[in-house]
Design an enzyme around this catalytic site. Sequence first.
Site, PDB file in Angstrom:
ATOM      1  N   ASP A  59      64.186  71.849  29.995  1.00 10.73           N
ATOM      2  CA  ASP A  59      63.601  71.045  28.910  1.00 10.73           C
ATOM      3  C   ASP A  59      63.416  71.851  27.628  1.00 10.73           C
ATOM      4  OD1 ASP A  59      63.593  68.904  30.559  1.00 10.73           O
ATOM      5  OD2 ASP A  59      61.455  68.437  30.354  1.00 10.73           O
ATOM      6  N   ASP A 325      51.160  63.580  36.118  1.00  7.20           N
ATOM      7  CA  ASP A 325      52.050  64.526  36.791  1.00  7.20           C
ATOM      8  C   ASP A 325      51.377  65.156  38.008  1.00  7.20           C
ATOM      9  OD1 ASP A 325      53.986  63.901  35.030  1.00  7.20           O
ATOM     10  OD2 ASP A 325      53.893  65.753  33.872  1.00  7.20           O
ATOM     11  N   HIS A 400      62.275  66.959  39.081  1.00  4.61           N
ATOM     12  CA  HIS A 400      61.708  68.262  39.427  1.00  4.61           C
ATOM     13  C   HIS A 400      60.401  68.153  40.215  1.00  4.61           C
ATOM     14  CE1 HIS A 400      59.113  68.171  35.537  1.00  4.61           C
ATOM     15  NE2 HIS A 400      59.655  66.994  35.709  1.00  4.61           N
ATOM     16  N   ARG A 401      59.552  67.205  39.835  1.00  5.79           N
ATOM     17  CA  ARG A 401      58.246  67.130  40.511  1.00  5.79           C
ATOM     18  C   ARG A 401      58.352  66.594  41.934  1.00  5.79           C
ATOM     19  NH1 ARG A 401      55.271  69.338  37.115  1.00  5.79           N
ATOM     20  NH2 ARG A 401      55.569  68.918  34.914  1.00  5.79           N
ATOM     21  N   LYS A 425      64.140  72.056  35.601  1.00  6.06           N
ATOM     22  CA  LYS A 425      63.664  71.306  34.436  1.00  6.06           C
ATOM     23  C   LYS A 425      62.410  71.959  33.857  1.00  6.06           C
ATOM     24  CE  LYS A 425      63.162  66.528  32.909  1.00  6.06           C
ATOM     25  NZ  LYS A 425      61.980  66.416  32.109  1.00  6.06           N
TER      26      LYS A 425
END
Length: 659
Positions: A59, A325, A400-401, A425
């Site tokens: 990112d 998140d 990614h998470r 990311k």
Amino acid sequence: MGRGQGKEVSVDYIDLPQVLSARGTVRLPGSKSISNRLLLLAALASGETELHDLLASDDTARMIEALRSLGVGIEPLAEDAFRVNGVGGSFPVRQADLFLGNAGTAFRSLTAVLALAGGDYRLSGVPRMHERPIGDLVDGLRQLGAGIRYLDGEGFPPLRISSPGPCAAAVVRLRADVSSQFLTGLLMALPLRGVETTVEVVGELISRPYVELTLASMARFGVQVIRDGWRRFTVAAGSAYRSPGIVHVEGDASSASYFLALGAISGGPVRVEGVSLDSLQGDVRFADALAVMGATITSGDNWIEATAGSGRLQGITLDCNHIPDAAMTLATVALFAEGPTSVRNIASWRVKETDRLAAMASELRKLGATVEEGDDHIRVLPPASIRGLRPAAIDTYDDHRMAMCFSLAALGTPLRINEPKVVSKTFPDYFERFGAVTRAVPVVAIDGTSASGKGTVASRVADALGWHYLDSGALYRLTALAARRAAVDWHDEAGVAAIAATLDVAFAGRVISLAGEDVGDAIRSEEISAGASLVAALPAVRAALLFRQRAFRRPPGLVADGRDMGSVVFPDSMTKVFLTASVEVRAERRHKQLIEKGIAASIAALSLDLRERDERDSQRSVAPMQHSADAELLDTTNLTIASAVAQVLDWVKKVSERG
Ligand code: DC
């Protein structure tokens, strides 16, 4: 991180062994949200800025690339430090085609900045970026005269941006209930107008802490936003960004959540460095959620630490609108809590890197949880006991998470994570850091030649240690038997691999069954032994059996015997043994076994057969049988079983004592 073995297998995955405990300290990578804000502000400012501790990830790379295409000078000073030559409000390059991958922070804020800066730009991203809404931001910018066109679907990227027309509007009405990045982008862009402008937020503003971060970042570059609660934000006439000189990026609070969770679930302590509970990053509040669940949280100036509390974690219900998140981490911590956990007010999950509500629900179910997926919430009921968690292959949906939060399930079961490189990311070396603070269930690997007695030695070592035992050869034998019964030729690689992948086997103590039938004797026949050796040479068959073997690695430990236990299946084994004996002695031992079972056999034929199998097992292209340099050699030609067992136990003890 492992690539699938063999040419047929192109899937990328990492197999995480079950974790026994986690403790240690992790220096966090820089915050993604802060890194991308500061890069953009440093680019827009007058003067030169040194950015330190910047996150190195996909990112931030997209943002740096885009800014360079716009003519901003960005020079690396070290791996995580850059010097940015600010352009003082107007980019030298007035025409560019910018590709922003799936970086929402970069896409939204650059849209706003370029729409007000003037010039002719095209902004695009990966296909998923083109499914993530941006209409509310565009509607806001158009009120300021921005020239923005949708190139594909109405309300979504890609976008064509042209210079704004003359516009005297002093107030913008903006919706920010889908993404707070719309308000962030607009606010960061407003100083480019030069006239006083007020943003009025219509409806609910979600993920508020991210707006706090924006305001704080702008303040560091000399622009104070005047605010009235969460409703009105005004940027005064004549506001302009000025470089503060040197700026340090705080550690990433979302990245911290995984490690704090490890400490809270497994005992810990696990400490994260680079962030404190006073941080403006909303996700530090995840630590409070862990505390409510029963973990012990301590903190200092620049660190937070999590330790398990006195009992099991307790499920909670939490409005996670401010921490969308870290809320994903909460949903996987729920697997280890007593009772259900409800994560509420997270409709924004639907428009993130993937539809996170659907993705979380489906992957949590694979592990054995009962999941209710609502429009804007998820409720996770774990199995009654942690032992009820099932080994599973987790899909990551280019998110990614997903990869990072599901790694926590390894505290309860071995698991496979597909496409783990998505972590790049925001956290490229996540799995290395995870490995460094976790201790996996230990393995003793005993490889060796056919009929060398390794099965007997390995199972006795397992009994002596009180550990589980894996007879990996039995899986190849079962595959050969199942293929024979299904009339699939042993040379038909795809056919046999399909059988291996769906093998219905059960190991109960030392009883081995196939589709419910005890096949302990059937798989030991000379014919099936030869078949096992043939199918074991097929790469796709080995790949199909790999995770099944790794799933045997359960607490307190595993003793595994085979040909490639130490080299391929469990390369991190604490002790590796290569066990063999002369062909003559092995043939005699096998002969004795067969005679005892009333089966006639000749020693000469058995010797010949063993030589052939040794040859095939050691010459095949994948995972050949070998005595690798890190394995202890144990020649049992002149040893009794008891003394071979004692020798292995002695090696295990020495490694345990070391540490
Ligand atoms: O150990 P065993 O004799 O039961 O093994 C049967 C066959 O399977 C043998 O020919 C080698 C093969 N095998 C293998 O290739 N890799 C293993 N880890 C275990 C066995």
